[in-house]
Design a protein around this motif. Sequence first.
Motif, PDB file in Angstrom:
ATOM      1  N   ALA A  17       0.848  -1.032   0.132  1.00  0.00           N
ATOM      2  CA  ALA A  17      -0.065  -0.025   0.131  1.00  0.00           C
ATOM      3  C   ALA A  17       0.791   1.239   0.079  1.00  0.00           C
ATOM      4  CB  ALA A  17      -0.892  -0.150   1.280  1.00  0.00           C
ATOM      5  N   CYS A  18       1.441   1.514  -1.263  1.00  0.00           N
ATOM      6  CA  CYS A  18       2.425   2.556  -1.238  1.00  0.00           C
ATOM      7  C   CYS A  18       1.735   3.730  -2.120  1.00  0.00           C
ATOM      8  CB  CYS A  18       3.768   2.158  -2.143  1.00  0.00           C
ATOM      9  SG  CYS A  18       4.328   0.929  -1.353  1.00  0.00           S
ATOM     10  N   LEU A  19       1.975   4.921  -1.342  1.00  0.00           N
ATOM     11  CA  LEU A  19       1.638   6.137  -2.125  1.00  0.00           C
ATOM     12  C   LEU A  19       2.851   6.830  -2.651  1.00  0.00           C
ATOM     13  CD1 LEU A  19      -0.661   8.273  -2.664  1.00  0.00           C
ATOM     14  CD2 LEU A  19      -0.154   9.264  -0.317  1.00  0.00           C
ATOM     15  N   GLN A  20       2.714   7.649  -3.797  1.00  0.00           N
ATOM     16  CA  GLN A  20       3.796   8.317  -4.211  1.00  0.00           C
ATOM     17  C   GLN A  20       3.350   9.713  -4.812  1.00  0.00           C
ATOM     18  OE1 GLN A  20       5.187   5.622  -7.567  1.00  0.00           O
ATOM     19  NE2 GLN A  20       7.292   6.431  -6.896  1.00  0.00           N
ATOM     20  N   ILE A  21       4.043  10.787  -4.356  1.00  0.00           N
ATOM     21  CA  ILE A  21       4.032  12.131  -4.810  1.00  0.00           C
ATOM     22  C   ILE A  21       5.019  12.468  -5.831  1.00  0.00           C
ATOM     23  CG2 ILE A  21       3.724  14.610  -3.946  1.00  0.00           C
ATOM     24  CD1 ILE A  21       2.850  13.335  -1.137  1.00  0.00           C
ATOM     25  N   GLY A  22       4.740  13.153  -6.713  1.00  0.00           N
ATOM     26  CA  GLY A  22       5.511  13.474  -7.780  1.00  0.00           C
ATOM     27  C   GLY A  22       5.194  15.105  -8.301  1.00  0.00           C
ATOM     28  N   HIS A  23       5.721  15.598  -9.247  1.00  0.00           N
ATOM     29  CA  HIS A  23       5.322  16.909  -9.811  1.00  0.00           C
ATOM     30  C   HIS A  23       5.767  16.682 -11.202  1.00  0.00           C
ATOM     31  CE1 HIS A  23       6.541  18.374  -5.749  1.00  0.00           C
ATOM     32  NE2 HIS A  23       5.594  19.511  -5.964  1.00  0.00           N
ATOM     33  N   ALA A  24       4.758  17.307 -11.823  1.00  0.00           N
ATOM     34  CA  ALA A  24       4.713  17.471 -13.429  1.00  0.00           C
ATOM     35  C   ALA A  24       5.599  18.543 -13.831  1.00  0.00           C
ATOM     36  CB  ALA A  24       3.228  17.805 -13.932  1.00  0.00           C
ATOM     37  N   PRO A  25       5.917  18.378 -15.096  1.00  0.00           N
ATOM     38  CA  PRO A  25       7.010  19.560 -15.589  1.00  0.00           C
ATOM     39  C   PRO A  25       6.555  20.789 -15.251  1.00  0.00           C
ATOM     40  CG  PRO A  25       6.803  17.883 -17.058  1.00  0.00           C
ATOM     41  CD  PRO A  25       5.824  17.468 -16.066  1.00  0.00           C
ATOM     42  N   ASP A  26       5.248  21.119 -15.333  1.00  0.00           N
ATOM     43  CA  ASP A  26       4.630  22.638 -14.775  1.00  0.00           C
ATOM     44  C   ASP A  26       4.363  22.756 -13.497  1.00  0.00           C
ATOM     45  OD1 ASP A  26       2.431  20.937 -14.272  1.00  0.00           O
ATOM     46  OD2 ASP A  26       1.163  21.936 -15.767  1.00  0.00           O
ATOM     47  N   GLY A  27       5.297  21.538 -12.568  1.00  0.00           N
ATOM     48  CA  GLY A  27       5.030  21.999 -11.223  1.00  0.00           C
ATOM     49  C   GLY A  27       3.743  21.423 -10.625  1.00  0.00           C
ATOM     50  N   THR A  28       2.764  20.954 -11.359  1.00  0.00           N
ATOM     51  CA  THR A  28       1.678  20.370 -10.686  1.00  0.00           C
ATOM     52  C   THR A  28       1.726  19.114  -9.672  1.00  0.00           C
ATOM     53  OG1 THR A  28       0.351  21.164 -12.603  1.00  0.00           O
ATOM     54  CG2 THR A  28      -0.762  19.292 -11.133  1.00  0.00           C
ATOM     55  N   PRO A  29       1.477  19.087  -8.397  1.00  0.00           N
ATOM     56  CA  PRO A  29       1.657  18.010  -7.723  1.00  0.00           C
ATOM     57  C   PRO A  29       0.861  16.901  -8.074  1.00  0.00           C
ATOM     58  CG  PRO A  29       1.156  20.006  -6.356  1.00  0.00           C
ATOM     59  CD  PRO A  29       0.980  20.339  -7.588  1.00  0.00           C
ATOM     60  N   ILE A  30       1.316  15.740  -8.129  1.00  0.00           N
ATOM     61  CA  ILE A  30       0.343  14.664  -8.607  1.00  0.00           C
ATOM     62  C   ILE A  30       0.659  13.424  -7.543  1.00  0.00           C
ATOM     63  CG2 ILE A  30      -0.072  12.943 -10.256  1.00  0.00           C
ATOM     64  CD1 ILE A  30       1.073  14.967 -12.455  1.00  0.00           C
ATOM     65  N   LEU A  31      -0.380  12.652  -7.139  1.00  0.00           N
ATOM     66  CA  LEU A  31      -0.276  11.456  -6.307  1.00  0.00           C
ATOM     67  C   LEU A  31      -0.937  10.274  -6.868  1.00  0.00           C
ATOM     68  CD1 LEU A  31      -1.862  14.178  -4.686  1.00  0.00           C
ATOM     69  CD2 LEU A  31      -1.081  12.555  -2.751  1.00  0.00           C
ATOM     70  N   ARG A  32      -0.248   8.998  -6.584  1.00  0.00           N
ATOM     71  CA  ARG A  32      -0.499   7.799  -7.202  1.00  0.00           C
ATOM     72  C   ARG A  32      -0.309   6.822  -6.161  1.00  0.00           C
ATOM     73  NH1 ARG A  32       3.488   5.983 -11.862  1.00  0.00           N
ATOM     74  NH2 ARG A  32       5.393   6.042 -10.409  1.00  0.00           N
ATOM     75  N   GLU A  33      -1.157   5.542  -6.184  1.00  0.00           N
ATOM     76  CA  GLU A  33      -0.637   4.560  -5.741  1.00  0.00           C
ATOM     77  C   GLU A  33       0.005   3.829  -6.591  1.00  0.00           C
ATOM     78  OE1 GLU A  33      -3.582   2.071  -3.156  1.00  0.00           O
ATOM     79  OE2 GLU A  33      -4.936   3.800  -3.501  1.00  0.00           O
ATOM     80  N   THR A  34       1.182   2.873  -6.054  1.00  0.00           N
ATOM     81  CA  THR A  34       1.820   2.197  -6.703  1.00  0.00           C
ATOM     82  C   THR A  34       1.259   0.967  -7.468  1.00  0.00           C
ATOM     83  OG1 THR A  34       2.791   0.986  -4.652  1.00  0.00           O
ATOM     84  CG2 THR A  34       4.191   2.973  -5.896  1.00  0.00           C
ATOM     85  N   ALA A  35       0.239   0.664  -6.686  1.00  0.00           N
ATOM     86  CA  ALA A  35      -0.499  -0.718  -7.244  1.00  0.00           C
ATOM     87  C   ALA A  35      -1.381  -0.110  -8.482  1.00  0.00           C
ATOM     88  CB  ALA A  35      -1.359  -1.034  -6.194  1.00  0.00           C
ATOM     89  N   ARG A  36      -1.698   1.264  -8.856  1.00  0.00           N
ATOM     90  CA  ARG A  36      -2.514   1.713  -9.797  1.00  0.00           C
ATOM     91  C   ARG A  36      -1.570   2.946 -10.285  1.00  0.00           C
ATOM     92  NH1 ARG A  36      -7.584   1.208  -5.955  1.00  0.00           N
ATOM     93  NH2 ARG A  36      -8.209  -0.914  -6.833  1.00  0.00           N
ATOM     94  N   PRO A  37      -0.629   2.627 -10.889  1.00  0.00           N
ATOM     95  CA  PRO A  37       0.286   3.713 -11.343  1.00  0.00           C
ATOM     96  C   PRO A  37      -0.318   4.650 -12.508  1.00  0.00           C
ATOM     97  CG  PRO A  37       1.123   1.411 -12.109  1.00  0.00           C
ATOM     98  CD  PRO A  37       0.042   1.269 -11.179  1.00  0.00           C
ATOM     99  N   THR A  38      -1.339   3.982 -12.919  1.00  0.00           N
ATOM    100  CA  THR A  38      -1.986   5.097 -14.181  1.00  0.00           C
ATOM    101  C   THR A  38      -2.968   5.844 -13.624  1.00  0.00           C
ATOM    102  OG1 THR A  38      -3.458   3.245 -14.718  1.00  0.00           O
ATOM    103  CG2 THR A  38      -1.369   3.258 -15.995  1.00  0.00           C
ATOM    104  N   GLU A  39      -3.525   5.582 -12.386  1.00  0.00           N
ATOM    105  CA  GLU A  39      -4.628   6.362 -11.894  1.00  0.00           C
ATOM    106  C   GLU A  39      -4.093   7.481 -11.094  1.00  0.00           C
ATOM    107  OE1 GLU A  39      -7.572   4.003  -9.693  1.00  0.00           O
ATOM    108  OE2 GLU A  39      -7.431   2.578 -11.253  1.00  0.00           O
ATOM    109  N   LEU A  40      -4.122   8.687 -11.568  1.00  0.00           N
ATOM    110  CA  LEU A  40      -3.318   9.944 -11.064  1.00  0.00           C
ATOM    111  C   LEU A  40      -4.164  11.111 -10.499  1.00  0.00           C
ATOM    112  CD1 LEU A  40      -0.854  10.602 -14.118  1.00  0.00           C
ATOM    113  CD2 LEU A  40      -0.506   9.262 -12.035  1.00  0.00           C
ATOM    114  N   ILE A  41      -3.891  11.717  -9.333  1.00  0.00           N
ATOM    115  CA  ILE A  41      -4.623  12.606  -8.809  1.00  0.00           C
ATOM    116  C   ILE A  41      -4.134  14.020  -8.973  1.00  0.00           C
ATOM    117  CG2 ILE A  41      -5.680  13.597  -6.756  1.00  0.00           C
ATOM    118  CD1 ILE A  41      -6.006  10.643  -5.819  1.00  0.00           C
TER     119      ILE A  41
END
Length: 64
Positions: A17-41
């Motif tokens: 049950a892993c959560l990742q936080i990232g940033h798009a090139p424009d700086g937008t914060p994005i979250l996802r679960e590693t079990a569902r890597p294509t479902e982005l918030i």
Amino acid sequence: MSEIKWQEPMCAGGGNACLQIGHAPDGTPILRETARPTELIRTTSQGLRNLIEAAKRGELDHLL
């Protein structure tokens, strides 16, 4: 979405049950679960800040 710069996953209890936080090139914060890597918030920096601060204050504990 390979342009997103992801942080190391945060996993609970060594499980998957892993959560990742990232940033798009424009700086937008994005979250996802590693079990569902294509479902982005996508959110805003302020939205992410509000979520983190609410969690720190315990306001989300009832969701666990």
